[in-house]
Design a protein around this motif. Structure first.
Motif, PDB file in Angstrom:
ATOM      1  N   GLU A 116       0.829  -1.205   0.000  1.00  0.00           N
ATOM      2  CA  GLU A 116       0.000   0.000   0.000  1.00  0.00           C
ATOM      3  C   GLU A 116       0.869   1.263   0.000  1.00  0.00           C
ATOM      4  O   GLU A 116       0.565   2.234  -0.700  1.00  0.00           O
ATOM      5  CB  GLU A 116      -0.922   0.007   1.229  1.00  0.00           C
ATOM      6  CG  GLU A 116      -1.999  -1.051   1.212  1.00  0.00           C
ATOM      7  CD  GLU A 116      -1.483  -2.425   1.639  1.00  0.00           C
ATOM      8  OE1 GLU A 116      -2.274  -3.382   1.584  1.00  0.00           O
ATOM      9  OE2 GLU A 116      -0.300  -2.513   2.027  1.00  0.00           O
ATOM     10  N   GLU A 136       2.592   1.545  -3.464  1.00  0.00           N
ATOM     11  CA  GLU A 136       1.667   2.051  -4.478  1.00  0.00           C
ATOM     12  C   GLU A 136       1.501   3.561  -4.356  1.00  0.00           C
ATOM     13  O   GLU A 136       1.516   4.292  -5.358  1.00  0.00           O
ATOM     14  CB  GLU A 136       0.309   1.366  -4.329  1.00  0.00           C
ATOM     15  CG  GLU A 136      -0.710   1.776  -5.377  1.00  0.00           C
ATOM     16  CD  GLU A 136      -2.044   1.080  -5.206  1.00  0.00           C
ATOM     17  OE1 GLU A 136      -2.972   1.379  -5.987  1.00  0.00           O
ATOM     18  OE2 GLU A 136      -2.170   0.235  -4.301  1.00  0.00           O
ATOM     19  N   SER A 137       1.344   4.052  -3.131  1.00  0.00           N
ATOM     20  CA  SER A 137       1.251   5.492  -2.900  1.00  0.00           C
ATOM     21  C   SER A 137       2.523   6.198  -3.341  1.00  0.00           C
ATOM     22  O   SER A 137       2.490   7.286  -3.934  1.00  0.00           O
ATOM     23  CB  SER A 137       0.984   5.760  -1.418  1.00  0.00           C
ATOM     24  OG  SER A 137       1.060   7.128  -1.124  1.00  0.00           O
ATOM     25  N   SER A 147      -3.214  10.211  -7.948  1.00  0.00           N
ATOM     26  CA  SER A 147      -3.620   8.837  -8.262  1.00  0.00           C
ATOM     27  C   SER A 147      -4.798   8.771  -9.239  1.00  0.00           C
ATOM     28  O   SER A 147      -4.882   7.856 -10.050  1.00  0.00           O
ATOM     29  CB  SER A 147      -3.972   8.084  -6.979  1.00  0.00           C
ATOM     30  OG  SER A 147      -5.013   8.746  -6.273  1.00  0.00           O
TER      31      SER A 147
END
Length: 223
Positions: free
Chosen positions: A134, A137-138, A193
């Motif tokens: 997580e 991905e950020s 994003s």
């Protein structure tokens, strides 16, 4: 003939490309050493808390490196072409002007993209040992706009270098400045994003305009 043209571009930019990759690698090594020291002093749990709950980004030192690399690569590739009028010789090759210009621009873009992809691979290889998916991905969504800024800087700077008149060069430079702001609107992790695909279109949209400037140069429009 296309391979000879690409080889010419490689000879012209190889030392800059190698140097840019080495400088970027040195910057990443500095960041990794700094993070390793933080891991030993405060532990991974504290750093995860800083990233997740305080929205801090640990690779902020990378922010302007792609921008500077794209800008300088375009200068290294196209300033000699215009100052020394080498572009005239290139345009006399037995190839269409469109193929010549897009081969040159495509080579520069691919060289820049290769440097950026290798750097991202190094970052991800390091990160996968210390952070959950997580956070990684950020991290990718935060880094991508900065690397897109490098591609955008290359596309705009190439266009400015190939443009034969100063009036349009100044206008293009102002347009570049305004467009690059879109890649640096926020340092908030994963802020882009939802719109990263739209940002990726900017350099692809700008790159072909260099061809039209070369056409203007070929017909004798210049200061």
């Amino acid at each position: 003939m296309t391979s000879a043209l690409l080889f010419k571009e490689w000879k012209k930019t190889k030392w800059f490309a190698i140097g840019a990759f080495a400088v970027g690698l040195a910057l990443l090594t500095y960041i990794f050493l700094k993070l390793g020291r933080s891991f030993r002093m405060v532990g991974l749990e504290h750093l995860w808390d800083v990233i997740v709950n305080r929205d801090q980004f640990l690779f902020r030192d990378v922010k302007y490196f792609p921008l500077a690399t794209g800008f300088c690569l375009a200068l290294a590739q196209f300033v000699p072409e215009m100052i020394q009028k080498r572009i005239k010789l290139s345009l006399h090759l037995p190839l269409s002007n469109r193929k010549i210009v897009f081969s040159m621009l495509g080579f520069g873009l691919l060289a820049l993209l290769s440097i950026f992809v290798l750097h991202l691979i190094v970052i991800l290889t390091f990160s996968v040992f210390y952070f959950p998916m997580e956070i990684i991905e950020s991290m990718v969504y935060t880094l991508l706009p900065w690397y897109v800024a490098g591609l955008t800087a290359y596309a705009f700077t190439s266009w400015i270098c190939l443009e034969p008149t100063w009036k349009r060069r100044i206008f293009n430079a102002l347009l570049m400045f305004a467009s690059l702001q879109l890649c640096f609107l926020s340092d908030f992790p994963a802020a882009y994003s939802l719109v990263v695909s739209a940002v990726l279109l900017i350099p692809l949209y700008v790159l072909p305009f260099g061809y039209f400037s070369v056409q203007r140069f070929k017909v004798g429009i210049q200061d």
